[in-house]
Design a protein around this motif. Sequence first.
Motif, PDB file in Angstrom:
ATOM      1  N   SER A   1      26.278  47.003  91.966  1.00 37.50           N
ATOM      2  CA  SER A   1      25.094  47.124  91.114  1.00 37.50           C
ATOM      3  C   SER A   1      24.857  48.569  90.686  1.00 37.50           C
ATOM      4  CB  SER A   1      23.861  46.579  91.841  1.00 37.50           C
ATOM      5  OG  SER A   1      23.548  47.359  92.972  1.00 37.50           O
ATOM      6  N   ARG A   2      25.260  49.516  91.542  1.00 36.63           N
ATOM      7  CA  ARG A   2      25.105  50.928  91.164  1.00 36.63           C
ATOM      8  C   ARG A   2      26.079  51.319  90.056  1.00 36.63           C
ATOM      9  NH1 ARG A   2      23.696  54.370  96.669  1.00 36.63           N
ATOM     10  NH2 ARG A   2      21.727  53.334  97.070  1.00 36.63           N
ATOM     11  N   VAL A   3      27.257  50.745  90.095  1.00 35.40           N
ATOM     12  CA  VAL A   3      28.204  50.994  88.995  1.00 35.40           C
ATOM     13  C   VAL A   3      27.669  50.383  87.705  1.00 35.40           C
ATOM     14  CG1 VAL A   3      30.538  50.622  88.150  1.00 35.40           C
ATOM     15  CG2 VAL A   3      30.168  51.077  90.570  1.00 35.40           C
ATOM     16  N   LEU A   4      27.100  49.196  87.792  1.00 34.01           N
ATOM     17  CA  LEU A   4      26.519  48.556  86.608  1.00 34.01           C
ATOM     18  C   LEU A   4      25.399  49.416  86.027  1.00 34.01           C
ATOM     19  CD1 LEU A   4      26.269  44.806  87.759  1.00 34.01           C
ATOM     20  CD2 LEU A   4      27.989  45.852  86.286  1.00 34.01           C
ATOM     21  N   THR A   5      24.583  49.989  86.910  1.00 33.65           N
ATOM     22  CA  THR A   5      23.499  50.855  86.454  1.00 33.65           C
ATOM     23  C   THR A   5      24.044  52.140  85.856  1.00 33.65           C
ATOM     24  OG1 THR A   5      22.048  49.972  88.172  1.00 33.65           O
ATOM     25  CG2 THR A   5      21.403  52.062  87.178  1.00 33.65           C
ATOM     26  N   LYS A   6      25.020  52.734  86.513  1.00 42.11           N
ATOM     27  CA  LYS A   6      25.600  54.000  86.068  1.00 42.11           C
ATOM     28  C   LYS A   6      26.214  53.879  84.678  1.00 42.11           C
ATOM     29  CE  LYS A   6      27.090  58.224  87.413  1.00 42.11           C
ATOM     30  NZ  LYS A   6      26.227  59.273  87.972  1.00 42.11           N
TER      31      LYS A   6
ATOM     32  N   GLN B   1      17.466  57.893  92.844  1.00 46.93           N
ATOM     33  CA  GLN B   1      18.256  59.017  92.371  1.00 46.93           C
ATOM     34  C   GLN B   1      19.412  58.546  91.496  1.00 46.93           C
ATOM     35  OE1 GLN B   1      19.417  60.999  95.971  1.00 46.93           O
ATOM     36  NE2 GLN B   1      17.318  61.415  96.595  1.00 46.93           N
ATOM     37  N   GLU B   2      20.015  57.429  91.902  1.00 48.78           N
ATOM     38  CA  GLU B   2      21.130  56.889  91.150  1.00 48.78           C
ATOM     39  C   GLU B   2      20.686  56.481  89.750  1.00 48.78           C
ATOM     40  OE1 GLU B   2      25.205  55.922  90.918  1.00 48.78           O
ATOM     41  OE2 GLU B   2      24.093  56.881  92.528  1.00 48.78           O
ATOM     42  N   LEU B   3      19.482  55.898  89.657  1.00 57.78           N
ATOM     43  CA  LEU B   3      18.977  55.467  88.361  1.00 57.78           C
ATOM     44  C   LEU B   3      18.753  56.649  87.430  1.00 57.78           C
ATOM     45  CD1 LEU B   3      16.404  52.736  89.453  1.00 57.78           C
ATOM     46  CD2 LEU B   3      18.572  52.367  88.277  1.00 57.78           C
ATOM     47  N   GLU B   4      18.369  57.780  87.973  1.00 52.43           N
ATOM     48  CA  GLU B   4      18.118  58.969  87.162  1.00 52.43           C
ATOM     49  C   GLU B   4      19.404  59.554  86.591  1.00 52.43           C
ATOM     50  OE1 GLU B   4      16.051  61.592  89.737  1.00 52.43           O
ATOM     51  OE2 GLU B   4      14.292  60.308  89.937  1.00 52.43           O
ATOM     52  N   GLN B   5      20.564  59.220  87.191  1.00 48.54           N
ATOM     53  CA  GLN B   5      21.827  59.828  86.778  1.00 48.54           C
ATOM     54  C   GLN B   5      22.659  58.911  85.872  1.00 48.54           C
ATOM     55  OE1 GLN B   5      23.669  60.720  90.522  1.00 48.54           O
ATOM     56  NE2 GLN B   5      22.073  62.151  91.134  1.00 48.54           N
ATOM     57  N   THR B   6      22.020  57.893  85.283  1.00 53.83           N
ATOM     58  CA  THR B   6      22.737  56.968  84.410  1.00 53.83           C
ATOM     59  C   THR B   6      23.410  57.725  83.267  1.00 53.83           C
ATOM     60  OG1 THR B   6      21.192  55.197  84.920  1.00 53.83           O
ATOM     61  CG2 THR B   6      22.486  54.960  82.916  1.00 53.83           C
ATOM     62  N   GLU B   7      24.662  57.388  83.023  1.00 53.74           N
ATOM     63  CA  GLU B   7      25.431  58.066  81.979  1.00 53.74           C
ATOM     64  C   GLU B   7      26.015  57.046  81.005  1.00 53.74           C
ATOM     65  OE1 GLU B   7      28.391  60.546  83.722  1.00 53.74           O
ATOM     66  OE2 GLU B   7      26.995  61.449  85.158  1.00 53.74           O
ATOM     67  N   ASN B   8      26.287  57.500  79.788  1.00 57.26           N
ATOM     68  CA  ASN B   8      26.857  56.637  78.757  1.00 57.26           C
ATOM     69  C   ASN B   8      28.378  56.726  78.833  1.00 57.26           C
ATOM     70  OD1 ASN B   8      26.889  54.862  76.626  1.00 57.26           O
ATOM     71  ND2 ASN B   8      26.698  56.465  75.074  1.00 57.26           N
ATOM     72  N   LEU B   9      28.962  55.992  79.764  1.00 55.28           N
ATOM     73  CA  LEU B   9      30.401  56.082  80.016  1.00 55.28           C
ATOM     74  C   LEU B   9      31.198  55.046  79.233  1.00 55.28           C
ATOM     75  CD1 LEU B   9      30.148  56.474  83.894  1.00 55.28           C
ATOM     76  CD2 LEU B   9      30.702  58.284  82.254  1.00 55.28           C
ATOM     77  N   LEU B  10      30.531  54.033  78.690  1.00 56.27           N
ATOM     78  CA  LEU B  10      31.205  52.975  77.945  1.00 56.27           C
ATOM     79  C   LEU B  10      30.587  52.837  76.563  1.00 56.27           C
ATOM     80  CD1 LEU B  10      31.285  50.211  80.739  1.00 56.27           C
ATOM     81  CD2 LEU B  10      33.184  51.705  80.066  1.00 56.27           C
ATOM     82  N   SER B  11      31.382  52.322  75.625  1.00 58.38           N
ATOM     83  CA  SER B  11      30.844  52.032  74.299  1.00 58.38           C
ATOM     84  C   SER B  11      29.953  50.795  74.379  1.00 58.38           C
ATOM     85  CB  SER B  11      31.980  51.787  73.304  1.00 58.38           C
ATOM     86  OG  SER B  11      32.673  50.588  73.642  1.00 58.38           O
ATOM     87  N   MET B  12      29.124  50.599  73.359  1.00 55.02           N
ATOM     88  CA  MET B  12      28.240  49.439  73.363  1.00 55.02           C
ATOM     89  C   MET B  12      29.042  48.138  73.358  1.00 55.02           C
ATOM     90  SD  MET B  12      25.333  48.124  73.652  1.00 55.02           S
ATOM     91  CE  MET B  12      24.329  49.616  73.590  1.00 55.02           C
ATOM     92  N   THR B  13      30.169  48.140  72.664  1.00 56.06           N
ATOM     93  CA  THR B  13      31.028  46.948  72.637  1.00 56.06           C
ATOM     94  C   THR B  13      31.538  46.625  74.038  1.00 56.06           C
ATOM     95  OG1 THR B  13      31.747  47.454  70.386  1.00 56.06           O
ATOM     96  CG2 THR B  13      33.096  45.909  71.635  1.00 56.06           C
ATOM     97  N   GLN B  14      31.973  47.661  74.769  1.00 60.84           N
ATOM     98  CA  GLN B  14      32.445  47.445  76.140  1.00 60.84           C
ATOM     99  C   GLN B  14      31.327  46.956  77.044  1.00 60.84           C
ATOM    100  OE1 GLN B  14      34.065  51.464  76.601  1.00 60.84           O
ATOM    101  NE2 GLN B  14      36.100  50.563  76.976  1.00 60.84           N
ATOM    102  N   LYS B  15      30.135  47.524  76.886  1.00 57.91           N
ATOM    103  CA  LYS B  15      28.992  47.099  77.697  1.00 57.91           C
ATOM    104  C   LYS B  15      28.681  45.622  77.463  1.00 57.91           C
ATOM    105  CE  LYS B  15      26.694  51.625  77.750  1.00 57.91           C
ATOM    106  NZ  LYS B  15      25.501  52.376  77.306  1.00 57.91           N
ATOM    107  N   LYS B  16      28.670  45.213  76.188  1.00 59.57           N
ATOM    108  CA  LYS B  16      28.372  43.814  75.865  1.00 59.57           C
ATOM    109  C   LYS B  16      29.446  42.883  76.411  1.00 59.57           C
ATOM    110  CE  LYS B  16      25.611  44.642  71.702  1.00 59.57           C
ATOM    111  NZ  LYS B  16      25.522  44.470  70.237  1.00 59.57           N
ATOM    112  N   LEU B  17      30.708  43.344  76.327  1.00 60.77           N
ATOM    113  CA  LEU B  17      31.807  42.522  76.823  1.00 60.77           C
ATOM    114  C   LEU B  17      31.680  42.298  78.329  1.00 60.77           C
ATOM    115  CD1 LEU B  17      34.504  41.079  76.335  1.00 60.77           C
ATOM    116  CD2 LEU B  17      35.657  43.283  76.736  1.00 60.77           C
TER     117      LEU B  17
END
Length: 465
Positions: free
Chosen positions: A80-85, A229-245
Amino acid sequence: MGIEITALHWIYVVFIMLIIIFMVRRLDTTLISIVGIFVIALVATGDFVASIGGVFNSFIYAITELLSTILIISIIVAMSRVLTKTGINEVMIAPFTKIIKNPTLGFWTIGILMMIISWFFWPSPAVALLGAVLLPVAIRAGLPALGVAMAMNLFGHGIALSSDFIIQGAPKLTADAAGLPVGDVVMASIPLVITMGVVTTVVAFYFLKRDMKRGTIPLVGTYDNSTEQELEQTENLLSMTQKKLFALLIPVAFVLDVVAMAIFDLQGGDATALVGGTSVFILLILCVIAFKKKGLDQTTSYFIKGFQFGFKVFGPVIPIAAFFYLGDAGFLTILGNHLPETSHGIVNDLGMGLAALVPLTTEIAVVTLTGVGAITGLDGSGFSGISLVGSLGNLFGTAIGEGTATLTALGQIAAIWVGGGTLVPWALIPAAAICNVSPFELARRNLVPVIIGLIVTTIVALFII
């Protein structure tokens, strides 16, 4: 009944009362639990050195018994932390925000979904499936994390597990012990399950809403601050298409798990293992794709974070679990054969001793079955004592000439509501851990609603008989 109540039994009762007092007064139970283990070991063995070693051995036993739960919680938290990140969690929860728009809808929607899934696959995998996805939605709708934990716990480990209409593991055990067809126990339990479920959840929700208005419940779980703390460090590591997939594929993977559970008849630990293994592979794939060259290092990092969380949550619970396991099969493993030959374990002995003391009238029989069920549930499994309540249901039903199935069902409900995971702290850890709330606070929240539910259900059983 030939049950010999010894000094060990009375010492166990005294320390149970002390632990309950400590919990109600919000005091840490670690010290009193360890002292209880040592005193019982010393009285049982008469060996000071062996008693010190018995404390350590009781910890090993408790960790061994709890290990599968620790693992699934750790892995789900890591995933779940990876999903949030990566921001995938944001996309996944978007559709649910249209359904869960306020705290009331959040509580009852999550609870009913939990109950339905738990009927088919038991509560532990259901907590893992629902918690990671619906918790953020519920919090956004204004339902505190503690409220989410209560809903999953009361509907899953309470209503679904105590009734067990689909898998029928619990009614099979009680029915066999009572010498009844399993269908008779299931049918007799329906009005009692409905009464217990409705009363307990409504009372729990009333108290929750009252305290929400007073502002005494934090919205998010604060048992482990690293989640915030983990929630505060969320980063945009994937494109929106990848996130939706991935937001589509991940729920599909868990739906396939559910299908596999149904096809291959996977239940309990096997179902939990399937969910855990799926979560591991999701974690691996996401880390490799999101972090690329650093994927291998990040995979290990997230596993470490997950295990840190799991053992941090379970740390305070292991001593109290170790103490209560002495009341059942754990005694023989930890301390050896120091109970009377006629003993069925300290907890079961106490239940049978109580039953032997009371006169056999309908009113006394009903109250006694509830009491014995609750006592046998104190070891935290909920299932270890239901054969005893089945036997007592048969004995009492025969003595008063009616109501054997109802008495058996009542004892089953009391044992599982107490021990299956709504009052005993380590038994309700899955819901508490996923929601990042204290299992002891969750137990305190459940205490009054469950007691009221048991009282009302006992009265209803009296009228049914």
